[in-house]
Design a protein around this motif. Sequence first.
Motif, PDB file in Angstrom:
ATOM      1  N   ASP A  93       0.884  -1.159   0.000  1.00 12.76           N
ATOM      2  CA  ASP A  93       0.000   0.000   0.000  1.00 12.76           C
ATOM      3  C   ASP A  93       0.922   1.210   0.000  1.00 12.76           C
ATOM      4  OD1 ASP A  93      -1.616   2.170   0.621  1.00 12.76           O
ATOM      5  OD2 ASP A  93      -2.893   1.010   1.939  1.00 12.76           O
ATOM      6  N   GLY A  94       1.124   1.782  -1.184  1.00 13.42           N
ATOM      7  CA  GLY A  94       2.071   2.880  -1.309  1.00 13.42           C
ATOM      8  C   GLY A  94       1.702   4.086  -0.480  1.00 13.42           C
ATOM      9  N   ALA A  95       0.420   4.359  -0.372  1.00 11.24           N
ATOM     10  CA  ALA A  95      -0.013   5.535   0.382  1.00 11.24           C
ATOM     11  C   ALA A  95       0.311   5.399   1.862  1.00 11.24           C
ATOM     12  CB  ALA A  95      -1.510   5.752   0.181  1.00 11.24           C
ATOM     13  N   LYS A  96       0.361   4.164   2.335  1.00 10.50           N
ATOM     14  CA  LYS A  96       0.609   3.926   3.757  1.00 10.50           C
ATOM     15  C   LYS A  96       2.010   3.412   4.019  1.00 10.50           C
ATOM     16  CE  LYS A  96      -4.244   2.882   4.776  1.00 10.50           C
ATOM     17  NZ  LYS A  96      -5.191   1.861   5.315  1.00 10.50           N
ATOM     18  N   ASN A  97       2.851   3.325   2.968  1.00 14.50           N
ATOM     19  CA  ASN A  97       4.217   2.809   3.127  1.00 14.50           C
ATOM     20  C   ASN A  97       4.219   1.464   3.844  1.00 14.50           C
ATOM     21  OD1 ASN A  97       5.320   5.051   1.854  1.00 14.50           O
ATOM     22  ND2 ASN A  97       5.628   6.152   3.775  1.00 14.50           N
ATOM     23  N   THR A  98       3.318   0.609   3.420  1.00 15.04           N
ATOM     24  CA  THR A  98       3.146  -0.683   4.074  1.00 15.04           C
ATOM     25  C   THR A  98       3.268  -1.810   3.057  1.00 15.04           C
ATOM     26  OG1 THR A  98       1.663   0.296   5.712  1.00 15.04           O
ATOM     27  CG2 THR A  98       1.553  -2.075   5.446  1.00 15.04           C
ATOM     28  N   VAL A  99       3.859  -2.902   3.485  1.00 14.84           N
ATOM     29  CA  VAL A  99       3.935  -4.088   2.646  1.00 14.84           C
ATOM     30  C   VAL A  99       3.377  -5.268   3.432  1.00 14.84           C
ATOM     31  CG1 VAL A  99       6.284  -4.704   3.383  1.00 14.84           C
ATOM     32  CG2 VAL A  99       5.448  -5.447   1.146  1.00 14.84           C
ATOM     33  N   HIS A 100       2.697  -6.151   2.701  1.00 13.43           N
ATOM     34  CA  HIS A 100       2.101  -7.325   3.324  1.00 13.43           C
ATOM     35  C   HIS A 100       2.635  -8.590   2.672  1.00 13.43           C
ATOM     36  CE1 HIS A 100      -0.811  -4.562   5.099  1.00 13.43           C
ATOM     37  NE2 HIS A 100      -1.005  -4.068   3.897  1.00 13.43           N
ATOM     38  N   LEU A 101       2.631  -9.661   3.439  1.00 14.69           N
ATOM     39  CA  LEU A 101       2.984 -10.971   2.892  1.00 14.69           C
ATOM     40  C   LEU A 101       1.901 -11.948   3.326  1.00 14.69           C
ATOM     41  CD1 LEU A 101       5.162 -12.524   1.273  1.00 14.69           C
ATOM     42  CD2 LEU A 101       6.094 -13.256   3.486  1.00 14.69           C
ATOM     43  N   GLN A 102       1.056 -12.336   2.383  1.00 13.43           N
ATOM     44  CA  GLN A 102       0.029 -13.335   2.647  1.00 13.43           C
ATOM     45  C   GLN A 102       0.636 -14.706   2.425  1.00 13.43           C
ATOM     46  OE1 GLN A 102      -3.219 -12.985   3.751  1.00 13.43           O
ATOM     47  NE2 GLN A 102      -3.208 -15.230   3.880  1.00 13.43           N
ATOM     48  N   MET A 103       0.644 -15.516   3.457  1.00 19.06           N
ATOM     49  CA  MET A 103       1.276 -16.826   3.397  1.00 19.06           C
ATOM     50  C   MET A 103       0.196 -17.896   3.572  1.00 19.06           C
ATOM     51  SD  MET A 103       4.712 -16.087   5.642  1.00 19.06           S
ATOM     52  CE  MET A 103       3.817 -15.922   7.174  1.00 19.06           C
ATOM     53  N   ASN A 104      -0.007 -18.691   2.534  1.00 21.03           N
ATOM     54  CA  ASN A 104      -1.000 -19.762   2.549  1.00 21.03           C
ATOM     55  C   ASN A 104      -0.310 -21.120   2.451  1.00 21.03           C
ATOM     56  OD1 ASN A 104      -3.072 -17.806   2.569  1.00 21.03           O
ATOM     57  ND2 ASN A 104      -3.121 -17.761   0.321  1.00 21.03           N
ATOM     58  N   ASN A 105      -1.040 -22.156   2.832  1.00 20.57           N
ATOM     59  CA  ASN A 105      -0.514 -23.514   2.763  1.00 20.57           C
ATOM     60  C   ASN A 105       0.878 -23.601   3.385  1.00 20.57           C
ATOM     61  OD1 ASN A 105      -0.385 -26.247   2.159  1.00 20.57           O
ATOM     62  ND2 ASN A 105       0.327 -25.899   0.055  1.00 20.57           N
ATOM     63  N   LEU A 106       0.988 -23.097   4.586  1.00 19.72           N
ATOM     64  CA  LEU A 106       2.288 -23.041   5.255  1.00 19.72           C
ATOM     65  C   LEU A 106       2.801 -24.437   5.567  1.00 19.72           C
ATOM     66  CD1 LEU A 106       1.595 -19.930   7.453  1.00 19.72           C
ATOM     67  CD2 LEU A 106       3.598 -20.206   5.991  1.00 19.72           C
ATOM     68  N   LYS A 107       4.108 -24.566   5.491  1.00 24.17           N
ATOM     69  CA  LYS A 107       4.787 -25.831   5.734  1.00 24.17           C
ATOM     70  C   LYS A 107       5.773 -25.674   6.900  1.00 24.17           C
ATOM     71  CE  LYS A 107       4.657 -26.821   0.772  1.00 24.17           C
ATOM     72  NZ  LYS A 107       5.467 -27.162  -0.434  1.00 24.17           N
ATOM     73  N   PRO A 108       6.109 -26.765   7.556  1.00 25.80           N
ATOM     74  CA  PRO A 108       7.075 -26.654   8.663  1.00 25.80           C
ATOM     75  C   PRO A 108       8.384 -25.986   8.238  1.00 25.80           C
ATOM     76  CG  PRO A 108       5.997 -28.781   8.735  1.00 25.80           C
ATOM     77  CD  PRO A 108       5.540 -28.119   7.474  1.00 25.80           C
ATOM     78  N   GLU A 109       8.787 -26.181   6.992  1.00 24.94           N
ATOM     79  CA  GLU A 109      10.041 -25.579   6.534  1.00 24.94           C
ATOM     80  C   GLU A 109       9.928 -24.062   6.336  1.00 24.94           C
ATOM     81  OE1 GLU A 109       8.439 -28.206   5.202  1.00 24.94           O
ATOM     82  OE2 GLU A 109       8.554 -28.199   3.002  1.00 24.94           O
TER      83      GLU A 109
END
Length: 121
Positions: free
Chosen positions: A72-88
């Motif tokens: 979100d450039g206006a908010k100087n924010t970055v997100h990381l959506q992590m799905n199907n997470l694995k132990p590694e």
Amino acid sequence: QVQLVESGGGLVQPGGSLRLSCAASGNIFSIEAMGWYRQAPGEMHELVATITSGGITHYTDSVKGRFTISRDGAKNTVHLQMNNLKPEDTAVYYCDGLILSTGDEERRHYWGQGTRVTVSS
């Protein structure tokens, strides 16, 4: 002075999801790119994903199709959506910003303190 603050880590079961966020604040003139790195116990620092100010994304092979980076450039924010997470995927995740600070002549990298992600049943 520029600060990056991460949030959203935690414990999740294999196959679950988490959403990490990173907010940049301070004397920011411009942000060229932001990204996520991670470091697992006993392992080296690893690039996870990056996104440029123009929206170009890059992912390490092991997370393609499972993780999505957005900003979100206006908010100087970055997100990381992590799905199907694995132990590694278990690691400390660090936010990185390639930022030109007000008054500086060159961009440089700024780092957050890290947020821990644990994937375990």
